[in-house]
Design an enzyme around this catalytic site. Structure first.
Site, PDB file in Angstrom:
ATOM      1  N   LYS A 298       0.882  -1.184   0.105  1.00 52.75           N
ATOM      2  CA  LYS A 298      -0.014  -0.055   0.044  1.00 52.75           C
ATOM      3  C   LYS A 298       0.741   1.229   0.110  1.00 52.75           C
ATOM      4  CE  LYS A 298      -4.568  -1.055   0.105  1.00 52.75           C
ATOM      5  NZ  LYS A 298      -5.865  -0.990   0.379  1.00 52.75           N
TER       6      LYS A 298
ATOM      7  N   ASP B 157      -6.735  -4.173   6.826  1.00 52.92           N
ATOM      8  CA  ASP B 157      -6.987  -5.662   6.888  1.00 52.92           C
ATOM      9  C   ASP B 157      -7.002  -6.103   8.518  1.00 52.92           C
ATOM     10  OD1 ASP B 157      -7.159  -5.531   4.360  1.00 52.92           O
ATOM     11  OD2 ASP B 157      -5.646  -6.771   3.828  1.00 52.92           O
TER      12      ASP B 157
ATOM     13  N   ASP C 253      -8.943   1.872   5.683  1.00 54.89           N
ATOM     14  CA  ASP C 253      -9.188   1.724   4.131  1.00 54.89           C
ATOM     15  C   ASP C 253     -10.238   0.830   3.833  1.00 54.89           C
ATOM     16  OD1 ASP C 253      -8.367   2.688   1.807  1.00 54.89           O
ATOM     17  OD2 ASP C 253      -7.472   0.521   1.053  1.00 54.89           O
ATOM     18  N   ASP C 254     -10.304  -0.492   4.465  1.00 54.33           N
ATOM     19  CA  ASP C 254     -11.278  -1.316   4.210  1.00 54.33           C
ATOM     20  C   ASP C 254     -12.699  -0.838   4.353  1.00 54.33           C
ATOM     21  OD1 ASP C 254      -9.351  -3.513   3.676  1.00 54.33           O
ATOM     22  OD2 ASP C 254      -8.985  -3.029   5.941  1.00 54.33           O
TER      23      ASP C 254
ATOM     24  N   ALA D 127     -21.761  -8.541   4.676  1.00 56.50           N
ATOM     25  CA  ALA D 127     -22.171  -7.808   5.607  1.00 56.50           C
ATOM     26  C   ALA D 127     -21.036  -7.486   6.508  1.00 56.50           C
ATOM     27  CB  ALA D 127     -23.361  -8.049   6.365  1.00 56.50           C
ATOM     28  N   GLY D 128     -19.732  -7.534   5.949  1.00 56.93           N
ATOM     29  CA  GLY D 128     -18.661  -7.378   6.885  1.00 56.93           C
ATOM     30  C   GLY D 128     -18.137  -5.731   6.516  1.00 56.93           C
TER      31      GLY D 128
ATOM     32  N   ALA E 199     -16.095  -4.026   4.659  1.00 54.94           N
ATOM     33  CA  ALA E 199     -16.082  -3.524   3.348  1.00 54.94           C
ATOM     34  C   ALA E 199     -17.630  -3.076   2.872  1.00 54.94           C
ATOM     35  CB  ALA E 199     -15.545  -4.500   2.063  1.00 54.94           C
TER      36      ALA E 199
ATOM     37  N   ASN F  66     -11.226  -9.767  -3.241  1.00 56.04           N
ATOM     38  CA  ASN F  66      -9.973  -9.953  -3.504  1.00 56.04           C
ATOM     39  C   ASN F  66      -9.187 -11.088  -2.713  1.00 56.04           C
ATOM     40  OD1 ASN F  66      -9.728  -7.474  -4.819  1.00 56.04           O
ATOM     41  ND2 ASN F  66      -9.576  -6.447  -2.973  1.00 56.04           N
TER      42      ASN F  66
ATOM     43  N   ASN G  18      -9.200   0.494  -4.239  1.00 57.36           N
ATOM     44  CA  ASN G  18      -9.038   1.503  -3.312  1.00 57.36           C
ATOM     45  C   ASN G  18      -7.890   2.551  -3.635  1.00 57.36           C
ATOM     46  OD1 ASN G  18     -10.950  -0.199  -2.090  1.00 57.36           O
ATOM     47  ND2 ASN G  18      -9.994   0.294  -0.264  1.00 57.36           N
TER      48      ASN G  18
HETATM   49  P1  NAD Z   1     -15.471  -9.500   6.404  1.00 48.94           P
HETATM   50  O1  NAD Z   1     -14.610 -10.875   6.968  1.00 48.94           O
HETATM   51  O2  NAD Z   1     -15.556  -8.214   7.082  1.00 48.94           O
HETATM   52  O3  NAD Z   1     -17.082  -9.763   5.745  1.00 48.94           O
HETATM   53  C1  NAD Z   1     -17.277 -10.812   4.923  1.00 48.94           C
HETATM   54  C2  NAD Z   1     -18.740 -10.969   4.860  1.00 48.94           C
HETATM   55  O4  NAD Z   1     -19.094 -11.785   3.879  1.00 48.94           O
HETATM   56  C3  NAD Z   1     -19.508 -11.480   6.309  1.00 48.94           C
HETATM   57  O5  NAD Z   1     -20.494 -10.552   6.447  1.00 48.94           O
HETATM   58  C4  NAD Z   1     -19.669 -12.910   5.775  1.00 48.94           C
HETATM   59  O6  NAD Z   1     -20.862 -13.458   6.441  1.00 48.94           O
HETATM   60  C5  NAD Z   1     -20.091 -12.623   4.268  1.00 48.94           C
HETATM   61  N1  NAD Z   1     -19.925 -13.968   3.382  1.00 48.94           N
HETATM   62  C6  NAD Z   1     -19.038 -14.790   3.340  1.00 48.94           C
HETATM   63  N2  NAD Z   1     -19.134 -15.998   2.606  1.00 48.94           N
HETATM   64  C7  NAD Z   1     -20.509 -15.606   2.071  1.00 48.94           C
HETATM   65  C8  NAD Z   1     -21.340 -16.113   1.350  1.00 48.94           C
HETATM   66  N3  NAD Z   1     -20.752 -17.422   0.957  1.00 48.94           N
HETATM   67  N4  NAD Z   1     -22.498 -15.658   1.158  1.00 48.94           N
HETATM   68  C9  NAD Z   1     -23.009 -14.532   1.504  1.00 48.94           C
HETATM   69  N5  NAD Z   1     -22.096 -13.769   2.439  1.00 48.94           N
HETATM   70  C10 NAD Z   1     -20.816 -14.400   2.741  1.00 48.94           C
HETATM   71  O7  NAD Z   1     -14.691  -8.971   5.050  1.00 48.94           O
HETATM   72  P2  NAD Z   1     -14.539  -7.682   4.491  1.00 48.94           P
HETATM   73  O8  NAD Z   1     -13.404  -6.586   5.015  1.00 48.94           O
HETATM   74  O9  NAD Z   1     -15.926  -7.056   4.354  1.00 48.94           O
HETATM   75  O10 NAD Z   1     -13.873  -7.899   2.972  1.00 48.94           O
HETATM   76  C11 NAD Z   1     -14.535  -8.949   2.033  1.00 48.94           C
HETATM   77  C12 NAD Z   1     -14.035  -8.775   0.911  1.00 48.94           C
HETATM   78  O11 NAD Z   1     -13.944  -7.698   0.128  1.00 48.94           O
HETATM   79  C13 NAD Z   1     -12.488  -9.362   0.797  1.00 48.94           C
HETATM   80  O12 NAD Z   1     -12.258 -10.237  -0.007  1.00 48.94           O
HETATM   81  C14 NAD Z   1     -11.657  -7.947   0.530  1.00 48.94           C
HETATM   82  O13 NAD Z   1     -10.688  -8.415  -0.111  1.00 48.94           O
HETATM   83  C15 NAD Z   1     -12.778  -7.342  -0.494  1.00 48.94           C
HETATM   84  N6  NAD Z   1     -12.562  -5.882  -0.422  1.00 48.94           N
HETATM   85  C16 NAD Z   1     -12.376  -5.199  -1.628  1.00 48.94           C
HETATM   86  C17 NAD Z   1     -12.070  -4.036  -1.755  1.00 48.94           C
HETATM   87  C18 NAD Z   1     -11.909  -3.309  -3.035  1.00 48.94           C
HETATM   88  O14 NAD Z   1     -11.981  -4.086  -4.140  1.00 48.94           O
HETATM   89  N7  NAD Z   1     -11.959  -2.057  -3.122  1.00 48.94           N
HETATM   90  C19 NAD Z   1     -11.898  -3.357  -0.537  1.00 48.94           C
HETATM   91  C20 NAD Z   1     -11.849  -3.715   0.773  1.00 48.94           C
HETATM   92  C21 NAD Z   1     -12.278  -5.369   0.832  1.00 48.94           C
END
Ligand code: NAD
Length: 539
Positions: free
Chosen positions: A167, A239, A261-262, A295-296, A298, A400, A445
């Site tokens: 980053k 992260d 950032d997330d 629902a995490g 991001a 990702n 991002n």
């Molecule tokens: P997190 O662990 O906080 O959240 C993941 C969510 O997905 C949880 O709510 C979980 O219940 C749900 N989930 C998992 N498997 C599932 C399924 N099969 N069906 C439905 N829901 C499901 O993670 P996060 O920080 O929110 O990140 C999630 C993803 O987003 C990561 O892969 C991360 O790389 C990506 N991300 C991308 C960007 C970008 O592209 N700009 C930025 C941030 C995060």
């Protein structure tokens, strides 16, 4: 005052910030006492760059290229950044997602030399002393992780250091932050990754993670140490596991110059993509319904910013929330569900519980955003349902690295008969569909955080506000040209990133001055101050 003696001989060649290798001029070779230590031919920086690019391309696999680039960064910093800046579309996926995901997984096995700092649970009580070992004081950006949720890959422990390193390389390349003002930090509080705990090559603390008060106190000591030693530093949280990510952001956002950032960077880039998509779909942003899978941190971060943006369009908070729907692994997020986390509560709708596909049929969202870390969750039926509900459905497969994307670009175009407006988190190559060629946007991002950081540094704002992300998203969306939209792109081409970051930085700085979060008044020459600050890797 004594004039500083130049580094000479091998000391100069071994200093990445000074070394120019075969491009040292005759005068510089004399000055640094390098005569005889280099092959005699003085090579132009263009030829040097070409040779480096050729060598990088000779390496067959992406991890090999990552190792090559890491070594280059440690050997000749300017050449490394020139390569990144001039060939950003080719090199960024090698130093950041998707390759960085694999690189982190294998970090301990690939390890050559350290970069950044490791603050461990064993340093509790002495964190400031450890931070004092960093040789520079003029730090402007710290990217910090505890390695517990690296991309969509889970707990990678101390191997997660690859993320702050990557980053910060993007901060330098994309917004021109000075390399020596960047500090990557790993908070090594242990790992619960059993494989790593048994791996003799693993380089982090071989213990389970500390948690609860012990964890919170440890991070707090770290934050106070940073405030004390590097008072101008912007802290970017990266992260962390979602509950910790929210806890830390809420605890420090109004006290310390920081953002996550997330949560916030992702939100800015997604909002920008949605704004730009309306120029293709012709829908009004304030009329849109948006559904999230996942629902995490991001997804909820995006929803929070969308909610704020919708309110700026005249909707009440309640009306704005009614537009935002979540589906997670258990199905639609509704009031009757038990066990949801606090950040989900504002989005619990008074609705019957439904599965994902039924929820799309019933709610008919205009935009579908995947942030699950779970590949193949946007299957044929999902894309088809979105296409039935919309003339031009918008789909973001944000997870990702590439292997975790909810669907591929090809699948999205194919299953929607070319109707989809598509963007992903990791890059996908252009797709031929019939006689059309689509260039999928990368909702990375990187379009947001370097510009936010640059604006914060220049304005010396004391905090990062939600409005700054809204502003950044608006500025980013404005940079998408009609030509880009015609190709299906909802983000500007990556090779315009320095211009994009400059424009975001200017808008963020203006915002900071107007909001009086800065130490001083807006200078007359704000534009040129930003331009003059930006690191230029040429020599
Ligand atoms: P997190 O662990 O906080 O959240 C993941 C969510 O997905 C949880 O709510 C979980 O219940 C749900 N989930 C998992 N498997 C599932 C399924 N099969 N069906 C439905 N829901 C499901 O993670 P996060 O920080 O929110 O990140 C999630 C993803 O987003 C990561 O892969 C991360 O790389 C990506 N991300 C991308 C960007 C970008 O592209 N700009 C930025 C941030 C995060």
């Amino acid at each position: 005052m004594n004039k500083k003696e130049p580094l000479t001989g091998f000391m100069a060649l071994n200093s990445a910030s000074i070394n120019k290798g075969t491009a040292f001029t005759a005068e510089e070779r004399k000055h640094h006492k390098l005569r005889g230590l280099l092959p005699p031919k003085i090579v132009s920086s263009e030829v040097q760059l070409e040779r480096t690019l050729k060598n990088m391309r000779r390496t067959q696999d992406d991890i090999g290229k990552y190792v090559f680039l890491t070594a280059l960064q440690a050997r000749n910093e300017k050449l490394f950044y020139k390569l990144v800046v001039n060939h950003i579309e080719e090199v960024m996926p090698l130093i950041y997602t998707p390759t960085v995901g694999q690189a982190c997984k294998e970090y301990a096995h690939l390890f050559r030399r350290p970069r950044g700092m490791y603050i461990t649970a064993e340093d509790k009580g002495e964190i400031k002393e450890v931070l004092e070992n960093w040789p520079y004081r003029d730090i402007k950006v710290i990217v910090v992780t505890d390695g517990e949720r690296i991309l969509g890959l889970g707990d990678l422990g101390a191997n997660g250091i690859g993320i702050p390193i990557g980053k910060l390389a993007l901060y330098v390349a994309c917004a021109g932050i000075e390399p020596h003002q960047c500090l990557p930090i790993m908070l090594d509080v242990g790992t619960n990754n059993v494989e790593y705990l048994h791996d003799p090559f693993y380089l982090g603390l071989s213990q389970n993670r500390i948690s609860g008060d012990a964890y919170n106190d440890f991070v707090d000591e770290f934050i106070q140490g940073v405030k004390n030693l590097f008072p101008d530093a912007l802290i970017q949280f990266e992260d962390f596991l979602t509950p910790n990510a929210y806890y830390l952001l809420n605890k420090y956002r109004n006290e310390v110059l920081c953002f996550n950032d997330d949560i916030q960077g992702t939100a800015g880039v997604a909002l920008a993509g949605i704004y730009a998509s309306t120029r293709i779909s012709k829908l009004k942003f304030k009329d849109m319904k948006i559904m999230f899978l996942g629902a995490g941190s991001a997804a909820t971060g995006i929803a929070d910013l969308l909610c704020y943006a919708l309110q700026q369009e005249g909707l009440s908070e309640d009306e704005a929330r009614q537009r935002l729907w979540f589906v997670d692994i258990e199905g639609l997020v509704v009031k009757s569900r038990k066990g949801l986390l606090p950040h989900n509560e504002p989005y619990m709708h008074d609705h019957e519980q439904l599965g994902f596909i039924d929820a799309i049929h019933e709610i008919k969202p205009n935009v579908l955003i995947g942030a699950t870390g779970a590949p193949n969750t946007f299957n044929h039926d999902v894309v088809e349902a979105m296409s039935e509900a919309n003339e031009r459905p918008t789909i973001f497969a944000l997870s990702n690295p590439t292997s975790r994307a909810e669907c591929t670009a090809m699948e999205a175009y194919d299953w929607s008969q070319g109707k989809v407006i598509f963007a992903s988190g990791s890059p996908f190559a252009p797709v031929d569909f019939g006689d059309q060629k689509f260039t999928p946007g990368q909702g990375n991002n990187v379009y947001i955080f370097p510009g936010i950081g640059l604006g914060a540094i220049i304005s010396e704002t004391s905090i990062i506000t939600e409005d700054m992300f809204l502003t950044a998203a608006q500025v980013l969306a404005e940079q998408v040209s009609q030509e880009d939209l015609d190709k299906g792109m909802i983000y500007p081409p990556l090779n315009t990133i320095r211009e994009v970051s400059y424009n975001i930085a200017l808008a963020v700085a203006e915002h900071a001055y107007a909001g009086k979060t800065t130490k001083s008044e807006r200078p007359e020459d704000l534009e040129s101050r930003i331009k003059d600050y930006m690191y230029d890797p040429s020599y």
